[in-house]
Structure formats: structure tokens, C-alpha cells
Design an enzyme around this catalytic site. Structure first.
Site, PDB file in Angstrom:
ATOM      1  CG  PHE A  57      41.776  26.631 -92.955  1.00  0.00           C
ATOM      2  CD1 PHE A  57      41.474  25.892 -91.675  1.00  0.00           C
ATOM      3  CD2 PHE A  57      41.610  25.668 -93.991  1.00  0.00           C
ATOM      4  CE1 PHE A  57      41.558  24.957 -91.384  1.00  0.00           C
ATOM      5  CE2 PHE A  57      41.550  24.389 -93.711  1.00  0.00           C
ATOM      6  CZ  PHE A  57      41.306  24.036 -92.576  1.00  0.00           C
ATOM      7  CD  GLN A  70      38.955  25.261 -84.507  1.00  0.00           C
ATOM      8  OE1 GLN A  70      39.211  26.058 -85.119  1.00  0.00           O
ATOM      9  NE2 GLN A  70      38.625  24.100 -85.406  1.00  0.00           N
ATOM     10  CE  LYS A  86      38.428  37.588 -73.562  1.00  0.00           C
ATOM     11  NZ  LYS A  86      40.103  37.744 -72.920  1.00  0.00           N
ATOM     12  N   GLY A  87      36.454  32.793 -78.384  1.00  0.00           N
ATOM     13  CA  GLY A  87      36.692  32.165 -79.843  1.00  0.00           C
ATOM     14  C   GLY A  87      38.119  31.708 -79.737  1.00  0.00           C
ATOM     15  N   GLY A 143      39.352  29.875 -82.842  1.00  0.00           N
ATOM     16  CA  GLY A 143      39.947  29.488 -84.274  1.00  0.00           C
ATOM     17  C   GLY A 143      41.135  30.104 -84.685  1.00  0.00           C
ATOM     18  CD  GLU A 144      40.830  33.358 -86.759  1.00  0.00           C
ATOM     19  OE1 GLU A 144      39.633  33.198 -87.004  1.00  0.00           O
ATOM     20  OE2 GLU A 144      41.659  33.408 -87.805  1.00  0.00           O
ATOM     21  CG  ASN A 187      33.521  20.414 -76.804  1.00  0.00           C
ATOM     22  OD1 ASN A 187      34.554  19.872 -76.297  1.00  0.00           O
ATOM     23  ND2 ASN A 187      32.283  19.594 -77.089  1.00  0.00           N
ATOM     24  CB  ILE A 199      34.469  25.657 -91.677  1.00  0.00           C
ATOM     25  CG1 ILE A 199      35.216  26.535 -90.700  1.00  0.00           C
ATOM     26  CG2 ILE A 199      33.633  26.572 -92.487  1.00  0.00           C
ATOM     27  CD1 ILE A 199      36.324  27.693 -91.098  1.00  0.00           C
ATOM     28  N   GLY A 200      34.288  22.775 -89.579  1.00  0.00           N
ATOM     29  CA  GLY A 200      35.105  21.961 -88.646  1.00  0.00           C
ATOM     30  C   GLY A 200      35.412  22.581 -87.316  1.00  0.00           C
TER      31      GLY A 200
END
Ligand code: FES
Ligand code: FES
Lengths: 734, 172
Positions: A239, A634, A697-698, A700-701, A627, A464-465
Site C-alpha cells: 500500500f 481492489q 486506468k487502474g 488501486g487507489e 478483470n 502486491i495483491g
């Protein structure tokens, strides 16, 4: 043929799932070797001063203790700042472990005790006596708010005339918000296992989000160019905590070099509080609007804490200049230095706290203007990033609002606070917007198809997961029309093609693009190879004339010949392509961002003040989702983080000692299973041909951003009480 | 290699007998070694994780005679004669344990570090047969932290696997 066809977009099970559920996935402290030594770190008990003497005689006298490493006997290290500046370094002079006798913060590593077993090393560490010359310290941000300085990376320049517009605005909101220090606390503590090789080189297993970042750092600090390889196939969460090399890494390397033996250093949970963290912040928001709630003026001033040796800067106030349409904006960001370690990027750095303040202030404005909070956001909607004056390459935030509100049942919400209850439970509903940048970094990948037709793709990124293994496998499988089982993706090895730090939600965008391009380059090689055989039906065909599906390359025109890739490489031998992908030029003309709309329901016990989040809907616009299952996970994880930020997490410091008080998992409260309700993540459809070739675009955050504000706004709706200081604990509600 | 502490009269290593993942093991352990360190350091069974070493996170959960315990809070010598099952001992010859399979199906993890503990804890919970509602499940799985925040999927996986495990009273 669409190179982003299935399995891209499918909710496939993680390719590394079986390893993780059987205990076979191995993390940094789980690689061993005969004779491996164990190091335990001794940390400073004072916050500022000088080490006068380290008495390690008692420890060294123990049978089986081989070394007590201090600044006095460590091997030579670089002394200038530059070699220590890693890819995520803040401005200034990085911390140099065991460099000299200066104590810069409480918890600073001052010695490493190395012994034949970890238990012995731990016992010996307790026998090391350190004498200090203590100096007065300051760890309280509130005490130094007047001594702050401009952040080295200033926020976007002001636009319009804030002061005039604010003074003239008929509706005004002015408030101050506070957010505490938080620690990453991945479940795996930081650890490094360093294997000393026969040739003097080092093979390092480290907990990191960037194996090449750690490799470069070690090469530079120890002058070991070309002799370091860093591996991190599995990382037990990070994180952000693995964005910079943490001190256990150089300490383990120092011991290995000094002893010419293999050494492992594992930090304790308590020591997880002795390096980076999310900094405490004080934020002042001023919003001026017309009677309908349309923003006329917006000012957002933030004060963050930093160390005395580095200026840690994050994008905290920038979001306030881009999320809504407003012509008169003033942003400010200052830092105050304390006797603490430098803060560190932590999940949605800057946005998690900056958007919290903005979105709470927007809720306050909604009540001041008597407008529904969701309607207020729609009235201030912007297709343009006002900081940059550029249109968004895509922004389906409106769809997030609509679909999220629909799923949540926002329309049924009465506007007045304290209007819903069940027995002594006050029920409240709140919402907020989330935003994060859609970055892309240069990255490389290699795709290699062996003579058996198996595809191996690799890049020195991390998982990282986040699901990197799985997403990259899907992208590669789609590009070459292979089944998932025929594809293997490798990561976490500094010898692999260059990858950026795994952070900022940029991995699919950066590494995914490289994987995609490498596979496309391999298509050309496969076609070339097929054309080598005499009288090949593919003679004269270009890539446009062929399709890759079901493990074959097929002519799209008569005679529609299909040739199994296995047969092509059976003749040609293994084929390989490596590419480097830079962010596209087209990105420069556009603003790029992910967005979300978060809806939260809380139940507050009227007598006890306890808050329970009972429902969450998070609708996210993040472009193409590779996915939906892992990406949804996430988002849900981000929401859990947001709930922790809103209600639980706070690292408390005893300013007299300058030391954290709750540095363990019993007293630093993370959300547990019983704290978490049903969370629904929705991905709205969003097409983007600018961000990158994948249109992804991602995620994670974005999941965390806005959640704490939505919870705080729901608590206000339930109770009529504005809590402007996180976390919202029961004492603040009684 | 010496593991002796210098204190006068330090106790000698002890011999214990474990039935570990179905195998009888005679082991020599130091009296201060925790069950967790025995597994991870001495036996190389690193599937059982260490998140805190203080009984605060559940990452080290294993099954002892079918009951879930935090292995960091138990000295190895205390388990002499016990039947210990770790995550490595759950899968059978015919493939994944139903709880492991459910975790994969429901994507009940991200980084995977809390996962062995969650799975052992969930199997122990099935043996206890005390949780009958969702909220009871949540409460009784709250000793296992997941910093990745995969809680909803963990819950879904457990709910899915529970009916096949309930009352079996086993740990494999
Ligand atoms: S390691 Fe045993 S409970 Fe955390
Ligand atoms: S999966 Fe990472 S801590 Fe649970």
C-alpha cells in the site's frame, strides 16, 4: 481482430490463487539457506539527540551472537545524498541507516544484532545498552503550524479572484479539517533475506514494490554495481510501504557484507511504525456559491508534516482545483518539519485526505444552500480539469452518480439530518465523489514463445495483491489468442525488463501496455516465421490479414488457413520480442483521471455514539477493466481502507517522548470482519482511447478516495453533528 | 550451532511428539520456541504466517486437535502429543480442501498473507458450529485481520464452503 478480446474483461480466478491458499506462495522472510543468520534491529528510544555510547558487550558475549553492527563498525557506505535517492525519494537528504551518531527520530535503527537464531538475536538485542545525549524535540504539528514553509512542489497556480468572489458569494462555507497519522501496516512485516553468493554478489529477497528500485539503491549505496539481484515474487501487502527501500534492507546487506554470510532481517510489528506513514494534516476549506449552490470561489489550504531531513510532498489540495467547475480558485500547501521520520505515499496519497476535506465541505455547502448533496455535485460538474484547462480524455462520473444512486436508493433519502431512526439507532446516508489520476509510466516487457507453444511474458513489476499476475496473463493471452494455461507471467525479479514502481494505480496502464505491445511484436515474428516455409499460404500476408485465436494464427481471407502457433515455433524454434512503451504523445492534450461516486449508510447508536457502516455502494469509472473480479476486490479493499480512515485508524504520539503509543495491532485499530458490511462495487462503462492502448486506468487507489467523506457525511445525516477530525470515534459524537 | 542462552541453569531442549499434517514427528525444541517459530523456522512450513507475534492478527492460525489457535501464543512444548494441522496439511490427494477451493472461487484474498490463517480459522469455525448468521460469522472471523480488505469475499467463501464442512468435525 480485437487484441483486447477475451480473456480481457473476464472475471477469472487469480492465477496465483492455488499457491496462496495452500501456503506455497513464499514471501521475503520465507527463503532460507543452511547457516542463514538472523538480524534484529535495536531502535532509538529518544526522538532527537546523539548516541554517546553503544554497549554491546553483554550481547556479544552470548554464544551464537556473531555481530552487533552499529555506525561505528558498519562496512563503508556512500555518504552523499544522491546514492540514497530512490525512485520515490522526497526532496532533501534521505535517511542513511547507521550512518553516524545522530538520532533524528524515535524508533530510528541504531544497531543490528546478528545471531544464529532469531530468538537469540532478539534476546541479545534486549541486552544492548545505548547512552544518549538528548536534545529537545518537537513532534506536534499543531505546535509548529506557524513555522511552516512552502512545499517544494507547489500546488497549481491560483486562477480568477478568490478573495473577491468569496466575499461576494451569497452562500459561504468555511471549515477546518484534521486527519491523523496513519500507518500502512501490511500484514507481512518488512523483511529482507540476503544470500551472500560465492562470487561476492548478493541475491536479495525483499518486501518491495520495486525490485529494480532496491537494486539500484543497493548498488549505489554500497558501490556494488552489477552484483545485486533483487527478487519479490510475492509481497504480503504494501500500500505504499514498499515504494522506498526500507531500512531493514541496507542493514541486512551491511551484515552480509561484513560477515560474508547470508542474513535475514525481519522487522517486528512494532518496528512497522518506525518508518514511513501517512502524514497528519490540517486543512482549511472555504467555498463560496450562488444561491443554487454553484461554486463561485474555492480555497483549499493544507498543512502537512514532514521530517527535518526531507520534504515529503503529496497532491493534497490539487483535487479541489479539478473536481468541480469553479473560476476563482486558490490552493495552498505548506509543510512543517518535525523530529519524525519522513512520511511516505500511502494508498491514494494526498487524495485520501485532501478529497476527504473537499467532499465534507461540499456536503456542508449542500446544507448551507439547501440542495441535495448529489444534486450539488451535478450542478458543479466539470468536463474540464480546471488546473490544467484541459478536457478529460474520458469522464463517466455522471454515470457513476446515476448508477450508484440508483443501486443505493439515494432518491429515498430525506435531506434533513436526524430524520431516520430504528430504535436507538440513528440512520444516516452520505455520499462523496472520488478522483485519482490515470498515470502511465515508461515500462518494458518481454514475450517469448517456446518451441512447445508456451508463452512466457515478463517484466520487473510487482503483485502486491493487486492482481498483476492475473491481469498481465489475460492481456497476453488475448493478444496471442492463447488459453490462460498456455501463458505464464513473471515479475518481481530485477533481472527482468524494466518496470516502474508498482504504485499510483499505474501498473495496468504502464506494464500492461508493454505486455500488450510485446505480444503484438511477437505476432509479427510468428507471421514472419510462418512465411519462411516454401509455398506458405501466409506469403504476402500482413498482420491485418491474420487473426490469432484458439492457439492458432489464421488467414482472414481464403484459403482461411489456420496454423497452430505450436507448429510455427516447432519449425522456427522459440521466438522472442521485447519492447519499451512510453506514455503516448496524445496524452499531453488531455486531462486523465479515474472517478467514483461513493454512497454510504451508517447506523449510530444514540446513547453509545458507536458508528457502524451498514451499506456501501461505490460506482467507479476507470476505463476498461481487465478483470472485474480482481478489480472489484481492489475497490472493495479501498472502501475497507476508507472505513478504517473514517472510523478507526490513528497513530497516536506521546509528544513528551516523541514516540508512538499504539504501535501494535491491538491498539492501532484496523477494520476487522465485523466492521465491514456488504460493499457493492460497480464499474460503469467508460471508453478511453487516449490514456493508453488498453484504455485502462487502474483501480488501486480510487476505491479509498471519497469513502471517509461519505462516512462523515452519513454520520452528520444520522446525528446532525459535524465531526471534522478523523477518525470519528464515539467520544466525538457524545 | 548453539541456541543456548547464557543464563545459569537454562533449560535444555525438549523432545516432543506431534502429529503434524498427518505425519508423526518427533522433534527437539527449545522451551521458549513458539509453535509458530517451530513451524516457520525449524520445519520450513512457512505457509503459517507471522503478522504480529502477539496474538493480535490471526495470521498464524493453525488447527490443534481441530481447534483454531494463534500459534504465536503457544509454546511448542505445550503441544506435545497434539494433532497439528497447518495450511499445508489441508489439501488432500484429490485436490484443494473445500475451504481453499472456495477462497479461490470467491477471490477471497489479495496479497495472500492473511489467507492461510483465514482458511484455518474458517475450518476451525466450521468445527465449532456456533455461527449461524452472517453477523455471527463476521464476529467469529474477526480475529483474523486482512489489511487488503478482502473481508466481503472471505465471508462469501466461508458461507459457500460451510455447508459441506459443518459437523464433519475434522480438519482436513
Ligand atoms: S502472528 Fe499470531 S496473532 Fe499475529
Ligand atoms: S489478502 Fe492481504 S492481508 Fe488479507
Amino acid at each position: 481482430m480485437n487484441t483486447l478480446a477475451a480473456p480481457v474483461g473476464q472475471p477469472l480466478a487469480r492465477v496465483d490463487g492455488p499457491l496462496k491458499v495452500t501456503g506455497q506462495a513464499r514471501y521475503a522472510a520465507e527463503f532460507g539457506a543452511p547457516g542463514l543468520l538472523h538480524g534484529v534491529v535495536v531502535c532509538s528510544r529518544i526522538a532527537r539527540g546523539q548516541v554517546l555510547r553503544i554497549d554491546a558487550r553483554e550481547a556479544e558475549a552470548l554464544d551464537g551472537v556473531v555481530l552487533v553492527l552499529t555506525h561505528e563498525n558498519r562496512p563503508p557506505v556512500a555518504s552523499y545524498d544522491k546514492p540514497y535517492q530512490d525512485d520515490d525519494a522526497a526532496d532533501g537528504s534521505p535517511f542513511r541507516p547507521l550512518f553516524n551518531d545522530r538520532v533524528l527520530y524515535s524508533g530510528q535503527p541504531l544497531a543490528l544484532v546478528v545471531a544464529e537464531t532469531r530468538e537469540l538475536a532478539r534476546h541479545a538485542a534486549s541486552l544492548v545498552r545505548i547512552e544518549y545525549r538528548q536534545e529537545p524535540h518537537q513532534t506536534d504539528l499543531l505546535a509548529v503550524r506557524e513555522q511552516a514553509h512552502e512545499a517544494p512542489e507547489p500546488p497549481p497556480a491560483p486562477r480568477g479572484d478568490f478573495a473577491g468572489a468569496f466575499a461576494a458569494a451569497p452562500v459561504r462555507v468555511e471549515c477546518e479539517y484534521q486527519t491523523p497519522v496513519e500507518h500502512h501496516n501490511p500484514m507481512e512485516t518488512h523483511a529482507s533475506t540476503v544470500f551472500y553468493q560465492a562470487d561476492g554478489g548478493l541475491l536479495v529477497h525483499d518486501k518491495t514494490q520495486g525490485v529494480q528500485n532496491c537494486q539500484r539503491y543497493l548498488e549505489q549505496v554500497f558501490g556494488l554495481q552489477g552484483r545485486i539481484r533483487v527478487l519479490a515474487p510475492f509481497v504480503g501487502g504494501a500500500f505504499g510501504s514498499g515504494l522506498r527501500p526500507q531500512y531493514q534492507l541496507p542493514l541486512a546487506v551491511m551484515a552480509a557484507l561484513k560477515l560474508q554470510r547470508s542474513v535475514r532481517v525481519e522487522l517486528s510489528r512494532q518496528q512497522m511504525f518506525t518508518f514511513g506513514y501517512r502524514p497528519r494534516s490540517l486543512q482549511r476549506l472555504r467555498l463560496g456559491a450562488d444561491r443554487d449552490g454553484r461554486l463561485q470561489a474555492l480555497a483549499h489550504q493544507a498543512l502537512g508534516q514532514t521530517s527535518r531531513f526531507e520534504d515529503f510532498t503529496e497532491h493534497e489540495v490539487d483535487w479541489s482545483g479539478m473536481l468541480y467547475a469553479c473560476d476563482n480558485v486558490q490552493l495552498g500547501y505548506r509543510l512543517a518539519a518535525l523530529d519524525v521520520y519522513t512520511p511516505l505515499d500511502m494508498r491514494a496519497p494526498g487524495a485520501a485526505i485532501g478529497v476527504f476535506a473537499l467532499e465534507c465541505a461540499m456536503d456542508e455547502l449542500a446544507y448551507a444552500a439547501s440542495v441535495d448533496p448529489l444534486e450539488l455535485r451535478l450542478r458543479n460538474y466539470s468536463e474540464v480539469n480546471g488546473n490544467q484547462g484541459k478536457r478529460y480524455s474520458s469522464k463517466e462520473l455522471r454515470a457513476c452518480y446515476v448508477q450508484g444512486a440508483e443501486r443505493f436508493g439515494w432518491a429515498q433519502r430525506p435531506q434533513a439530518p436526524r430524520s431516520l431512526r430504528e430504535g436507538n439507532q440513528l440512520i444516516g446516508m452520505g455520499m462523496a465523489t472520488g478522483v485519482w489520476e490515470a498515470l502511465q509510466m515508461p515500462a518494458s516487457a518481454r514475450a517469448c514463445i517456446d518451441a512447445d507453444g508456451r508463452l512466457q511474458v515478463s517484466s520487473a513489476t510487482a503483485d502486491i495483491g493487486t492482481g498483476t499476475y492475473t491481469a498481465m496473463t489475460q492481456i497476453a493471452a488475448a493478444a496471442l489468442g492463447l488459453p490462460m494455461e498456455a501463458v505464464e507471467f513473471r515479475l518481481g525479479d530485477s533481472n527482468l525488463p524494466q518496470a516502474p514502481l508498482e504504485g499510483g494505480s499505474a501498473t495496468v496502464s504502464s506494464v500492461g501496455s508493454a505486455v500488450h505491445q510485446a505480444c503484438l511484436a511477437l505476432r509479427q515474428k510468428l507471421l514472419d516465421a510462418a512465411q519462411q516455409s516454401p509455398a506458405s499460404p501466409f506469403t504476402g500476408a500482413s498482420l491485418d490479414d491474420v487473426a490469432f485465436a484458439n492457439g492458432s494464427m489464421r488467414l482472414k481471407r481464403p484459403p482461411y488457413t489456420a496454423l497452430a502457433l505450436e507448429r510455427i515455433v516447432g519449425v522456427s524454434g522459440a521466438l522472442e520480442a521485447e519492447v519499451r512503451v512510453e506514455p503516448g504523445e496524445q496524452r499531453k492534450n488531455w486531462a486523465t483521471a479515474t472517478h467514483s461516486a461513493v454512497f454510504v449508510e451508517v447506523r449510530v447508536d444514540e446513547e453509545l455514539g458507536t458508528v457502524k457502516v451498514s451499506r456501501v455502494v461505490s460506482a467507479v469509472a476507470a476505463g476498461r477493466v481487465v478483470n472485474p473480479q480482481t478489480a472489484g476486490n481492489q475497490i472493495v479493499g479501498g472502501v475497507v481502507w476508507g472505513i478504517g480512515q473514517a472510523l478507526h485508524e490513528e497513530t497516536l504520539i506521546d509528544h513528551r517522548l516523541g514516540r508512538y503509543m499504539n504501535h501494535n495491532l491491538a491498539e492501532y485499530h484496523l477494520p476487522v470482519q465485523a466492521d465491514i458490511p456488504s460493499i457493492e462495487a460497480i464499474f460503469v462503462e467508460e471508453h478511453d482511447s487516449v490514456v493508453n492502448a488498453l484504455g485502462s486506468k487502474g483501480v488501486g487507489e480510487i476505491g479509498i478516495v471519497g469513502v471517509a467523506a461519505a462516512v462523515a457525511n452519513a454520520v452528520y445525516h444520522a446525528t446532525g453533528k459535524r465531526v471534522r477530525e478523523l477518525p470519528i470515534t464515539l467520544d466525538k459524537l457524545l | 550451532m548453539s541456541q543456548n542462552l547464557p543464563a545459569a541453569g537454562a533449560p535444555a531442549a525438549c523432545r516432543i511428539l506431534l502429529e503434524l499434517n498427518g505425519e508423526r514427528r518427533e522433534l527437539e525444541v527449545q522451551p521458549w520456541t513458539t509453535l509458530l517459530d517451530l513451524l516457520r523456522d525449524q520445519l520450513g512450513l512457512s505457509g503459517t504466517k507471522k503478522g504480529c507475534d502477539h496474538g493480535q492478527c490471526g495470521a498464524c492460525t493453525v488447527l490443534v486437535d481441530g481447534r483454531r489457535i494463534n500459534s504465536c501464543l503457544s509454546l511448542a512444548v505445550m503441544q506435545d502429543g497434539a494433532k497439528v494441522t497447518t495450511v499445508e496439511g489441508l489439501a488432500g490427494a484429490d485436490g484443494l480442501h473445500p475451504m481453499q477451493a472456495a477462497f479461490v472461487r470467491h477471490d477471497a484474498f489479495q496479497c495472500g498473507y492473511c489467507t492461510p490463517g483465514q482458511i484455518c480459522s474458517a475450518v476451525g469455525l466450521a468445527n465449532e458450529n456456533r455461527a449461524h448468521t452472517r453477523d455471527e460469522l463476521r464476529e467469529q472471523m474477526s480475529g483474523n485481520l486482512c489489511r487488503c480488505g478482502a473481508y466481503p469475499n472471505i465471508l462469501a467463501a466461508i458461507e459457500d464452503a460451510l455447508p459441506t464442512l459443518r459437523g464433519q468435525g475434522g480438519d482436513a
